[in-house]
Design a protein around this motif. Structure first.
Motif, PDB file in Angstrom:
ATOM      1  N   THR A   1       0.857  -1.185   0.000  1.00 54.55           N
ATOM      2  CA  THR A   1       0.000   0.000   0.000  1.00 54.55           C
ATOM      3  C   THR A   1       0.887   1.226   0.000  1.00 54.55           C
ATOM      4  OG1 THR A   1      -1.778  -1.105   1.223  1.00 54.55           O
ATOM      5  CG2 THR A   1      -1.764   1.296   1.260  1.00 54.55           C
TER       6      THR A   1
ATOM      7  N   ASN B   1      -3.224   0.454  -3.749  1.00 59.22           N
ATOM      8  CA  ASN B   1      -2.904  -0.908  -3.348  1.00 59.22           C
ATOM      9  C   ASN B   1      -2.521  -1.759  -4.553  1.00 59.22           C
ATOM     10  OD1 ASN B   1      -3.719  -0.494  -0.555  1.00 59.22           O
ATOM     11  ND2 ASN B   1      -5.829  -0.504  -1.302  1.00 59.22           N
TER      12      ASN B   1
ATOM     13  N   GLY C   1      -6.114   3.369  -3.213  1.00 53.35           N
ATOM     14  CA  GLY C   1      -5.458   3.111  -1.925  1.00 53.35           C
ATOM     15  C   GLY C   1      -4.190   3.923  -1.698  1.00 53.35           C
TER      16      GLY C   1
END
Length: 359
Positions: free
Chosen positions: A208, A350, A348
């Motif tokens: 992340t 992500n 995110g």
């Protein structure tokens, strides 16, 4: 004997409404400065198709919602696995916006979509734990990673992991990125399997990045300065997201493959989030370049569905898997002994991936 997580069934729900690119020719596209785009709209749409490879996408019928799609995909996966739904230990539903009514585009997440799916499946077992996972487009992959932990710890024998999203209802009609988004759902049943030899999920990796990247995807008002209200729509910094994906996804996928000990030559398929055809092609080429390999033709190793289904976020990867495993994607097959990589990137920001050995 070691316990591994294997996929024993899969399902999907592809909405009925087909929206072709020509449907956008009458749109009034506006940029982030509130200025009307100068190019003729047909030219904008043509350039969009050239970059993304999206020719059409699917939209959900007005009377249905995200939890309905999740239920349809879940039921399909349960029937495909030939199991009793009462035997499920967990139901994990990856999504990002909850249920959104066709005429009232506000997120509804109480109760959770997972609870709604469990209710629709009429599961009475209180030990079947249902919860939601908002993790951007990589949510379904992350759900599989979590389910794998439950199984390997002995906490679960059988987990239903669903990815469902209704992006068409949170897309700004004046934003050219609205042409990317679509709706759909995909699901798999993940089960425990004792085996002396490694199989199923071999390893995974997730990252992340938020220091400078957190708001590459965010919610904001319409680009149209005279839009009727302050409704929030999904907004994307396409250039920054493209750069981020190319700088992170290939490296993370390589790290995951290296962790598994599987040579790149043995990877039969890379099932990647269907975000943008040009971006995905750049990712797979850069991945092989990291191995000092030249990939002449990516079409055999990286199957794509985006041209017909668009980008439906968490649903792209499980839908792609289900289509291949059921022989619905031409020239693509998955066989016992194949090594697969599942990977995704999104809000995110992500990125995640796992390596899977087909039993």
């Amino acid at each position: 004997m070691p316990i591994y997580s294997i996929i024993t069934g899969s399902g999907k729900y592809i909405p009925e409404i087909i929206v072709k690119n020509e449907s956008f020719h009458n749109r009034n596209f506006i940029n982030e400065k509130g200025e009307k785009l100068e190019k003729p709209v047909p030219d904008i749409v043509s350039k969009f198709q050239e970059i993304t490879d999206i020719q059409e996408r699917r939209y959900l019928n007005p009377e249905l919602n995200t939890s309905d799609m999740a239920f349809f995909a879940a039921k399909d996966a349960i029937e495909n696995a030939r199991i009793d739904s009462e035997s499920l230990d967990y139901i994990i539903v990856a999504h990002n916006f909850g249920d959104i009514l066709h005429d009232n585009i506000k997120s509804d997440m109480v109760p959770t979509l997972a609870s709604r799916v469990k209710h629709k499946l009429q599961i009475a077992n209180p030990d079947c734990v249902a919860y939601d996972l908002p993790f951007g487009c990589p949510g379904w992959v992350q759900g599989i990673i979590q389910a794998n932990y439950f199984i390997k710890s002995g906490d679960a024998q059988r987990v239903l992991v669903i990815g469902a999203e209704n992006l068409s209802r949170i897309a700004d009609p004046h934003d050219i990125d609205s042409m990317i988004y679509s709706d759909g759902a995909g699901a798999v049943i993940l089960e425990a399997k004792e085996s002396e030899k490694a199989l199923g999920i071999l390893c995974h990796k997730t990252r992340t990045d938020t220091l400078n990247e957190a708001h590459f995807l965010k919610m904001d008002i319409s680009y149209h300065p005279e839009f009727e209200d302050n409704t929030l729509f999904m907004k994307m910094n396409g250039r920054k997201l493209y750069e981020y994906a190319l700088n992170t996804v290939p490296a993370l996928v390589k790290a995951t493959i290296d962790k598994s000990g599987v040579p790149i030559q043995k990877i039969k398929k890379v099932l990647i989030h269907q975000a943008n055809a040009k971006m995905d092609e750049a990712i797979i080429q850069r991945l092989f370049k990291l191995y000092d390999q030249r990939l002449e033709d990516s079409s055999s190793i990286m199957p794509m569905t985006i041209s017909k289904l668009g980008n439906n976020s968490v649903a792209t990867v499980p839908t792609l898997y289900d289509m291949i495993i059921k022989g619905e994607l031409e020239n693509h097959h998955i066989n016992s002994g194949d090594h697969l990589v599942f990977a995704s990137v999104g809000a995110g920001m992500n990125v995640n991936a796992f390596v899977y050995l087909v039993p």
